[in-house]
Each structure stands twice: as structure tokens, then as C-alpha cells.
Motif scaffolding. Structure first.
Motif, PDB file in Angstrom:
ATOM      1  N   GLU A 164       0.897  -1.303   0.389  1.00  0.00           N
ATOM      2  CA  GLU A 164      -0.192   0.407  -0.140  1.00  0.00           C
ATOM      3  C   GLU A 164       1.041   1.006  -0.370  1.00  0.00           C
ATOM      4  OE1 GLU A 164      -3.770   0.333   1.412  1.00  0.00           O
ATOM      5  OE2 GLU A 164      -4.050  -1.829   2.424  1.00  0.00           O
ATOM      6  N   ALA A 165       2.487   1.223   0.770  1.00  0.00           N
ATOM      7  CA  ALA A 165       2.933   2.793   0.968  1.00  0.00           C
ATOM      8  C   ALA A 165       3.160   2.137  -0.802  1.00  0.00           C
ATOM      9  CB  ALA A 165       4.401   2.078   1.434  1.00  0.00           C
ATOM     10  N   ARG A 166       3.709   1.896  -1.918  1.00  0.00           N
ATOM     11  CA  ARG A 166       3.702   1.528  -2.914  1.00  0.00           C
ATOM     12  C   ARG A 166       3.085   2.809  -3.958  1.00  0.00           C
ATOM     13  NH1 ARG A 166       7.692   3.367  -6.841  1.00  0.00           N
ATOM     14  NH2 ARG A 166       7.014   2.508  -8.381  1.00  0.00           N
ATOM     15  N   GLY A 167       1.498   2.024  -3.578  1.00  0.00           N
ATOM     16  CA  GLY A 167       0.349   2.944  -3.898  1.00  0.00           C
ATOM     17  C   GLY A 167       1.108   4.869  -3.916  1.00  0.00           C
ATOM     18  N   LEU A 168       1.143   5.038  -2.227  1.00  0.00           N
ATOM     19  CA  LEU A 168       1.206   6.403  -2.406  1.00  0.00           C
ATOM     20  C   LEU A 168       2.211   7.539  -3.182  1.00  0.00           C
ATOM     21  CD1 LEU A 168       1.737   5.937   2.098  1.00  0.00           C
ATOM     22  CD2 LEU A 168      -0.536   6.466  -0.061  1.00  0.00           C
ATOM     23  N   ASP A 169       3.567   6.217  -3.375  1.00  0.00           N
ATOM     24  CA  ASP A 169       4.352   6.582  -4.815  1.00  0.00           C
ATOM     25  C   ASP A 169       3.985   7.291  -6.070  1.00  0.00           C
ATOM     26  OD1 ASP A 169       5.784   6.417  -2.277  1.00  0.00           O
ATOM     27  OD2 ASP A 169       6.625   3.936  -2.767  1.00  0.00           O
ATOM     28  N   VAL A 170       3.754   5.772  -6.336  1.00  0.00           N
ATOM     29  CA  VAL A 170       3.137   5.779  -8.005  1.00  0.00           C
ATOM     30  C   VAL A 170       1.894   6.695  -8.258  1.00  0.00           C
ATOM     31  CG1 VAL A 170       4.551   4.286  -8.816  1.00  0.00           C
ATOM     32  CG2 VAL A 170       1.700   3.521  -8.084  1.00  0.00           C
ATOM     33  N   THR A 171       0.589   7.111  -7.717  1.00  0.00           N
ATOM     34  CA  THR A 171      -0.898   7.811  -7.487  1.00  0.00           C
ATOM     35  C   THR A 171      -0.573   8.720  -8.104  1.00  0.00           C
ATOM     36  OG1 THR A 171      -1.656   5.844  -6.310  1.00  0.00           O
ATOM     37  CG2 THR A 171      -3.338   8.036  -6.526  1.00  0.00           C
ATOM     38  N   PRO A 172      -0.091   9.637  -7.816  1.00  0.00           N
ATOM     39  CA  PRO A 172      -0.141  10.900  -7.641  1.00  0.00           C
ATOM     40  C   PRO A 172       0.532  11.104  -8.993  1.00  0.00           C
ATOM     41  CG  PRO A 172       1.163  11.109  -4.981  1.00  0.00           C
ATOM     42  CD  PRO A 172       1.117   9.429  -5.856  1.00  0.00           C
ATOM     43  N   ALA A 173       1.510  10.387  -9.993  1.00  0.00           N
ATOM     44  CA  ALA A 173       2.164  11.096 -11.423  1.00  0.00           C
ATOM     45  C   ALA A 173       0.411  10.338 -12.284  1.00  0.00           C
ATOM     46  CB  ALA A 173       3.210  10.061 -11.168  1.00  0.00           C
ATOM     47  N   MET A 174      -0.484   9.178 -11.242  1.00  0.00           N
ATOM     48  CA  MET A 174      -1.567   8.913 -12.151  1.00  0.00           C
ATOM     49  C   MET A 174      -2.496  10.064 -12.430  1.00  0.00           C
ATOM     50  SD  MET A 174      -1.598   5.036 -11.426  1.00  0.00           S
ATOM     51  CE  MET A 174      -0.998   3.911 -10.342  1.00  0.00           C
ATOM     52  N   ILE A 175      -2.347  11.290 -11.338  1.00  0.00           N
ATOM     53  CA  ILE A 175      -3.395  11.918 -10.928  1.00  0.00           C
ATOM     54  C   ILE A 175      -2.865  12.896 -11.851  1.00  0.00           C
ATOM     55  CG2 ILE A 175      -4.401  13.623  -9.952  1.00  0.00           C
ATOM     56  CD1 ILE A 175      -3.930  11.293  -7.946  1.00  0.00           C
ATOM     57  N   THR A 176      -1.956  13.232 -12.901  1.00  0.00           N
ATOM     58  CA  THR A 176      -1.579  14.135 -13.229  1.00  0.00           C
ATOM     59  C   THR A 176      -1.771  13.902 -14.692  1.00  0.00           C
ATOM     60  OG1 THR A 176       0.534  15.130 -11.626  1.00  0.00           O
ATOM     61  CG2 THR A 176       0.557  15.013 -13.820  1.00  0.00           C
ATOM     62  N   SER A 218       6.668  12.804   1.677  1.00  0.00           N
ATOM     63  CA  SER A 218       5.921  13.580   2.351  1.00  0.00           C
ATOM     64  C   SER A 218       4.349  12.304   2.900  1.00  0.00           C
ATOM     65  CB  SER A 218       5.087  14.843   1.250  1.00  0.00           C
ATOM     66  OG  SER A 218       4.598  14.887   0.919  1.00  0.00           O
ATOM     67  N   ALA A 219       4.001  11.666   1.972  1.00  0.00           N
ATOM     68  CA  ALA A 219       3.149  10.727   2.090  1.00  0.00           C
ATOM     69  C   ALA A 219       2.728  10.007   2.901  1.00  0.00           C
ATOM     70  CB  ALA A 219       2.451  10.553   0.660  1.00  0.00           C
ATOM     71  N   ARG A 220       4.758   8.601   3.181  1.00  0.00           N
ATOM     72  CA  ARG A 220       4.995   7.996   3.282  1.00  0.00           C
ATOM     73  C   ARG A 220       4.595   8.829   5.556  1.00  0.00           C
ATOM     74  NH1 ARG A 220       7.651   3.608   1.340  1.00  0.00           N
ATOM     75  NH2 ARG A 220       6.889   2.939  -0.428  1.00  0.00           N
ATOM     76  N   THR A 221       5.730   9.630   5.432  1.00  0.00           N
ATOM     77  CA  THR A 221       5.781  10.349   6.592  1.00  0.00           C
ATOM     78  C   THR A 221       4.553  10.829   7.021  1.00  0.00           C
ATOM     79  OG1 THR A 221       8.226  11.700   5.888  1.00  0.00           O
ATOM     80  CG2 THR A 221       7.130  12.123   7.539  1.00  0.00           C
ATOM     81  N   GLU A 222       3.489  10.957   6.290  1.00  0.00           N
ATOM     82  CA  GLU A 222       2.597  11.512   7.569  1.00  0.00           C
ATOM     83  C   GLU A 222       1.663  10.244   7.615  1.00  0.00           C
ATOM     84  OE1 GLU A 222      -2.081  13.396   6.024  1.00  0.00           O
ATOM     85  OE2 GLU A 222      -0.465  12.927   4.261  1.00  0.00           O
ATOM     86  N   ALA A 223       2.066   8.890   7.277  1.00  0.00           N
ATOM     87  CA  ALA A 223       1.547   7.559   7.505  1.00  0.00           C
ATOM     88  C   ALA A 223       1.906   6.722   8.670  1.00  0.00           C
ATOM     89  CB  ALA A 223       0.889   6.735   5.846  1.00  0.00           C
ATOM     90  N   GLY A 224       3.134   8.025   8.461  1.00  0.00           N
ATOM     91  CA  GLY A 224       4.160   6.913   9.547  1.00  0.00           C
ATOM     92  C   GLY A 224       5.799   6.201   9.535  1.00  0.00           C
ATOM     93  N   LEU A 225       5.281   6.582   8.065  1.00  0.00           N
ATOM     94  CA  LEU A 225       6.713   5.923   7.520  1.00  0.00           C
ATOM     95  C   LEU A 225       7.994   6.163   7.280  1.00  0.00           C
ATOM     96  CD1 LEU A 225       7.062   2.457   6.921  1.00  0.00           C
ATOM     97  CD2 LEU A 225       5.785   2.848   4.326  1.00  0.00           C
TER      98      LEU A 225
END
Length: 271
Positions: free
Chosen positions: A170-182, A249-256
Motif C-alpha cells: 500500500e505504501a507503493r501506491g502512495l508513490d505512484v498514484t500522484p503521477a497517475m493523477i497528473t 511526504s505521504a509516507r511520512t504522514e503515514a508514519g513511515l
């Protein structure tokens, strides 16, 4: 009165994708409303039921999706994401059903994973709706069977499951989703981009839930260094490398934070 694990097992045994998502949301609603009084210990099937389509293939045999302005490219992307979310429904309910007797788990553990299961079902339904808008639906394209390998690899141990599914996949999803949105926005598909915005935001919470219960279980088991334990479990059970670029930033927000995953990253291992 139905037990939660009985309901979870029923969702896992539901083959039709739309019915699985609906059953997931209904079970979550019943749990939150207090209509289900006990967690129970029904256990989980070895594999969840799956619809006749899509055909499941090894990951290397599924064509890579490419976002283009053409509907076919966007459809392929959304179909791949719907497949991920369908698996995520089962992963959340498997967490509930399989590990109910693994240790003395507080009700809050089940509250959290029921909430995750509800979110994943909602995500699938939103993506299914967009696929319908584009003239098709889930099952129209082939998909890969790699996601359930993580469940099979960690079926023996709740700590390993928490380490791999929420904190790696699920953390990998945090990485790749913003580029998909763009890319979807640039392709003019603002409706699909809006769906992914919702998913991206809620997945941060899912990673945070995984990290919280990983730390709780480490404390329960007397694990002195949770970070080192997580890295060891990833090396043992995750097939592949932890790949950058990272959405720090998203990973850190999630505590990772980076000191968890950077030592395992592809760029670190490659020098």
C-alpha cells in the motif's frame, strides 16, 4: 447473531466482484452499527473466490498500462487499479478472519481493518463506475495474480502480514498514484483523476493503520527494534526491491519515515 469472522469469510468466498464489494460495505456497516456482537474465529479460506473474468496471468505476461488521451489507455489503467482494489478488499477481510486468534487482539484492531475493507470496496465501486462510463467493466482485460502471493507468503504470521501488505504494497501506491493523477488530468479525464485523489488520501490512512498495529504487535511480542524487525521481514518475505521514487511526504504522514525504507531501496542497493 453473526460473528465478524463469519461475515469476513463470506466476503472472501464471494466470487462476483460487484457482489464482493457490496457485501464488504454491508458487513462494515453492520459492524459499526453494533449488529454484530462478536469477532469469532471462523478462519479464512486459502484463497478468496474470484470471478470467471478477468483471466489471471503471471505479472510478466500482463501488458504494461500506458495512460493516453485515448479511452482505451485510460480504461486499461483504471481496470488495473480496480483489480488492485478488489484484491485489497480480500486482503483486509483476510486480515480479520485469519488472525482473529493469532494473539489477543483488541476490538480497535478489528475496527481499523473493517474500516479499511469498507474503503477498499468503495474504491472498487468508484473505479467500476468509471469503467462503465468508458464503455466496459471489470473483467474485460486480463490481470495478474501477483498480489495474492503476498498473502500466501505471510499467512503464517500477523507481524509479517502487517510488514508487507500495508507497509510495502500500500505504501507503493502512495508513490505512484500522484503521477497517475497528473497524467489523467493532462489527458482531460478529470473524473477519473478525482477518484484517484480520494483513493490516494485514504490509502495514507491504511498505511498508518498498518504501521500502528505493527508497532503494537512488536511491543506485545517484546521486539526491541521494530524498524530492524520490519526491514528483516521485508527482506525475507517481499519478492522484489523497494523501488523509488518515493512520495516521502505521504509516507511520512503515514508514519513511515525514510530511515525505514531507504536502506531497502533499489537505489541504495545499487549504490
Amino acid at each position: 447473531m453473526q460473528q465478524l469472522t463469519e461475515g469476513a469469510r463470506a466476503v472472501l468466498r464471494t466470487a462476483d466482484a460487484d457482489a464482493k464489494a457490496a457485501a464488504s460495505r454491508d458487513l462494515a456497516t453492520a459492524w459499526r452499527a453494533g449488529s454484530i456482537g462478536e469477532v469469532g474465529a471462523a478462519g479464512a479460506p486459502d484463497r478468496p473466490a474470484r470471478p470467471v473474468t478477468p483471466a489471471l496471468r503471471p505479472p510478466r505476461e500482463v501488458p504494461r498500462r500506458k495512460i493516453t488521451a485515448a479511452p482505451v489507455g485510460r480504461f486499461a489503467l483504471l481496470h488495473a487499479l480496480a483489480h488492485i482494489e478488489l484484491n485489497a478488499i480480500d486482503l483486509a477481510w483476510d486480515m480479520v478472519a485469519r488472525f482473529a486468534e493469532a494473539t489477543t487482539l483488541p476490538r480497535a484492531f478489528f475496527d481499523d481493518w473493517v474500516a479499511v475493507a469498507n474503503d477498499e470496496a468503495k474504491h472498487f465501486q468508484m473505479l467500476q463506475s468509471r469503467l462503465g462510463d468508458l464503455g466496459g467493466g471489470y473483467g474485460d482485460l486480463a490481470a495478474h495474480d501477483g498480489l495474492w502471493q503476498a498473502a500466501e507468503e505471510t499467512a503464517h504470521d500477523l507481524l509479517a502480514r502487517l510488514a508487507i501488505v500495508p507497509m510495502v504494497l500500500e505504501a507503493r501506491g502512495l508513490d505512484v498514484t500522484p503521477a497517475m493523477i497528473t497524467k489523467l488530468t493532462n489527458a482531460g479525464d478529470h473524473d477519473s483523476a478525482a477518484v484517484l485523489e480520494i483513493i490516494a488520501h485514504e490509502e495514507i490512512g491504511h498505511v498508518a493503520i498498518g504501521k500502528r498495529w505493527f508497532l503494537w504487535l512488536c511491543e506485545t511480542r517484546g521486539v526491541a527494534d521494530p524498524k530492524a524487525a520490519w526491514q528483516s521481514l521485508v527482506r525475507l518475505h517481499f519478492r522484489g526491491l523497494v523501488k523509488p521514487p518515493f512520495n516521502e511526504s505521504a509516507r511520512t504522514e503515514a508514519g513511515l519515515p525514510p530511515d525505514y525504507y531507504e536502506p531497502l531501496s533499489e537505489r541504495c542497493l545499487n549504490g
